[in-house]
Design an enzyme around this catalytic site. Sequence first.
Site, PDB file in Angstrom:
ATOM      1  N   HIS A  51      21.368  49.598 -29.686  1.00  0.00           N
ATOM      2  CA  HIS A  51      20.205  48.727 -29.867  1.00  0.00           C
ATOM      3  C   HIS A  51      19.593  48.335 -28.529  1.00  0.00           C
ATOM      4  O   HIS A  51      18.359  48.307 -28.387  1.00  0.00           O
ATOM      5  CB  HIS A  51      20.620  47.478 -30.651  1.00  0.00           C
ATOM      6  CG  HIS A  51      19.537  46.459 -30.775  1.00  0.00           C
ATOM      7  ND1 HIS A  51      19.520  45.295 -30.038  1.00  0.00           N
ATOM      8  CD2 HIS A  51      18.398  46.438 -31.526  1.00  0.00           C
ATOM      9  CE1 HIS A  51      18.449  44.588 -30.341  1.00  0.00           C
ATOM     10  NE2 HIS A  51      17.752  45.256 -31.234  1.00  0.00           N
ATOM     11  N   GLU A  54      17.469  51.025 -27.210  1.00  0.00           N
ATOM     12  CA  GLU A  54      16.166  51.059 -27.894  1.00  0.00           C
ATOM     13  C   GLU A  54      15.173  50.156 -27.173  1.00  0.00           C
ATOM     14  O   GLU A  54      13.994  50.493 -27.020  1.00  0.00           O
ATOM     15  CB  GLU A  54      16.354  50.621 -29.347  1.00  0.00           C
ATOM     16  CG  GLU A  54      15.081  50.455 -30.135  1.00  0.00           C
ATOM     17  CD  GLU A  54      15.220  49.412 -31.226  1.00  0.00           C
ATOM     18  OE1 GLU A  54      14.290  48.597 -31.381  1.00  0.00           O
ATOM     19  OE2 GLU A  54      16.260  49.409 -31.919  1.00  0.00           O
ATOM     20  N   HIS A  55      15.642  48.981 -26.711  1.00  0.00           N
ATOM     21  CA  HIS A  55      14.785  48.074 -25.954  1.00  0.00           C
ATOM     22  C   HIS A  55      14.457  48.638 -24.578  1.00  0.00           C
ATOM     23  O   HIS A  55      13.300  48.644 -24.143  1.00  0.00           O
ATOM     24  CB  HIS A  55      15.490  46.722 -25.776  1.00  0.00           C
ATOM     25  CG  HIS A  55      15.425  45.827 -26.960  1.00  0.00           C
ATOM     26  ND1 HIS A  55      14.837  44.584 -26.929  1.00  0.00           N
ATOM     27  CD2 HIS A  55      15.873  45.989 -28.230  1.00  0.00           C
ATOM     28  CE1 HIS A  55      14.928  44.013 -28.125  1.00  0.00           C
ATOM     29  NE2 HIS A  55      15.560  44.850 -28.928  1.00  0.00           N
ATOM     30  N   GLU A 131      17.513  37.424 -30.101  1.00  0.00           N
ATOM     31  CA  GLU A 131      17.557  38.046 -31.430  1.00  0.00           C
ATOM     32  C   GLU A 131      18.819  37.629 -32.181  1.00  0.00           C
ATOM     33  O   GLU A 131      18.773  37.301 -33.373  1.00  0.00           O
ATOM     34  CB  GLU A 131      17.535  39.569 -31.311  1.00  0.00           C
ATOM     35  CG  GLU A 131      16.188  40.197 -31.104  1.00  0.00           C
ATOM     36  CD  GLU A 131      16.251  41.697 -31.291  1.00  0.00           C
ATOM     37  OE1 GLU A 131      16.161  42.166 -32.444  1.00  0.00           O
ATOM     38  OE2 GLU A 131      16.397  42.407 -30.275  1.00  0.00           O
TER      39      GLU A 131
END
Length: 422
Positions: A51, A54-55, A131
Site C-alpha cells: 500500500h 502505491e502512494h 488513513e
Amino acid sequence: MTPPYDHRLRVLDNGLRLATERLPDSKSVSFGIWIESGSRNETPAQEGMAHLWEHLAFKGTERRSALDIAKALDLFGGQSNAFTSREHTCFHTRVVDTHLSDALEILAELALAPTPSEDDLAKEKDVVLQEIAMVEDDPEDSLMESFWQASWPGGSEAHSILGRPETVRGFTLEALDAWRADHYRPQSMLVAAAGGIDHDGFHELAARLFGSLERGAAPKAPPAGTFAPVRSLKERDCEQSHVTLSFEAMGASDERRFTLGVLNAILGGNMSSRLFQEIRERRGLAYTVYSFANTMRTQGMLQLYAAVEPERTGELLEALRGELERLAGGDVTPAELEHARDHLLSVLYLSLESSEDRMSRLARNHLLLGRFVSPEETASRFEAVTLEDVRELAAAILNPSRAGLGILAPGIDPAWAEAFNP
C-alpha cells in the site's frame, strides 16, 4: 447466440500479459497495470509495504516530478488512481482515446520506475498513519478491520492492507525497494485495457514500455490460512452497537460463486433482501443493514453488518439468528430466487456500459480464471442456479452456531456472546 467480443490476450517474451477488449463505439479507454501482490504477500513485519508503494509511486520519477505527473493526468481529463487489495495492486486510469499513448507511458513510468526521496517517504508515512487513524475513528470500519484480522489467526489473510502504525513507521527506502523488486515481476503482472483501442497498436506500445522488464523468480504464494469463527465483543465510546457476523465461504474462483451471489442477494444484498425488509422495514431496528461476500482467490467469508441502538442489541441478534435459521433450513422461495437473479443480471448488464467496468472485469477474469469470460456466459451461470443449489449452500454455510460474531458498543452484555451458540 453470443455476440462477438473483440478481445485479445498476448504475452510478452518476459511473461507480462496484455489483455485488451475493443469497444468500437467508445471514445474512452480505461486501462490498468495489475500486479499480483498485495497485503497477503507481506510478512508480518512488512505489513503495509504494498500500500505504501502505491502512494510513493505518484511522488515522481527521474523524468517527472509529482506535480508534473498530476498536471499531465489532470490534462487528459480522466480519472487516475491506484488501489491495493489483499492480493493485487493496480494503477489505473480512464482517458479519451487520443491520450492513451501518453497516459500509458506516464502510468508505466510511475508504476515501474518511481524515485521517491527520503522526504517523500516521511510525508507518505504520515499520510498512511492518518488513513489508519481514520479507520480507527469510524466504528464500522474499525470493527470490520479488526474482525477480519481476528478471523484468520496466524494467516497472511489477516494482514492489514494499510499496515500497522509500528510497521509503517519502521519502513526504510531500502527495505521497500527490496520488497518491490521481489514482487513487481513481469510474469506476475497484467496490463488490461478496454475501450476505443487498436489491439496491435496497444500491443506495440505496451511492448515498448514493459518489454525490457527482466524475468525473475516469482515470489512464492503465501500459505493459506484457516478461517476461525471468532467471538469479539469490545467496549467503545460510540452511539450505537455495531454488529457483524461472518461465515466461511468459498473464494472468487470457486464454481459455486454464482450460487453465493444469489444467496447473498436474498440475504442482504439489496433493499428487497431478507435483512433489509425484516431488520429495517418491519422492525425499524437499524438504518444500515447489509450482507456481502468478502472473497479472495481461494477463500472468503459471507459477512453481515448492522448498527443498532445499544438497548436493542439483543433484539437485533435475535432477529438476525431467526433469518439465518430460516434460510439455513431451506426457506427460500422460487420468487426470491427469480428476483435475486434478475437483480444480479441487471447489475451485470449495466456494468457493460462502462469502459472502466469492462477493463476491471477483463483483468479479474484473466487473473482469477486465466481466460476471457463473456457476459453471456456469466449470465447463463446465474440462470443455471436452482432453488436446490441455493438451499444446499445456505444449509452448508449459514448455520448460526458456526457464525463468527463481532460487536463494538458503548457497553457489552456478556449474554450477547451466547446469541449464536448451539
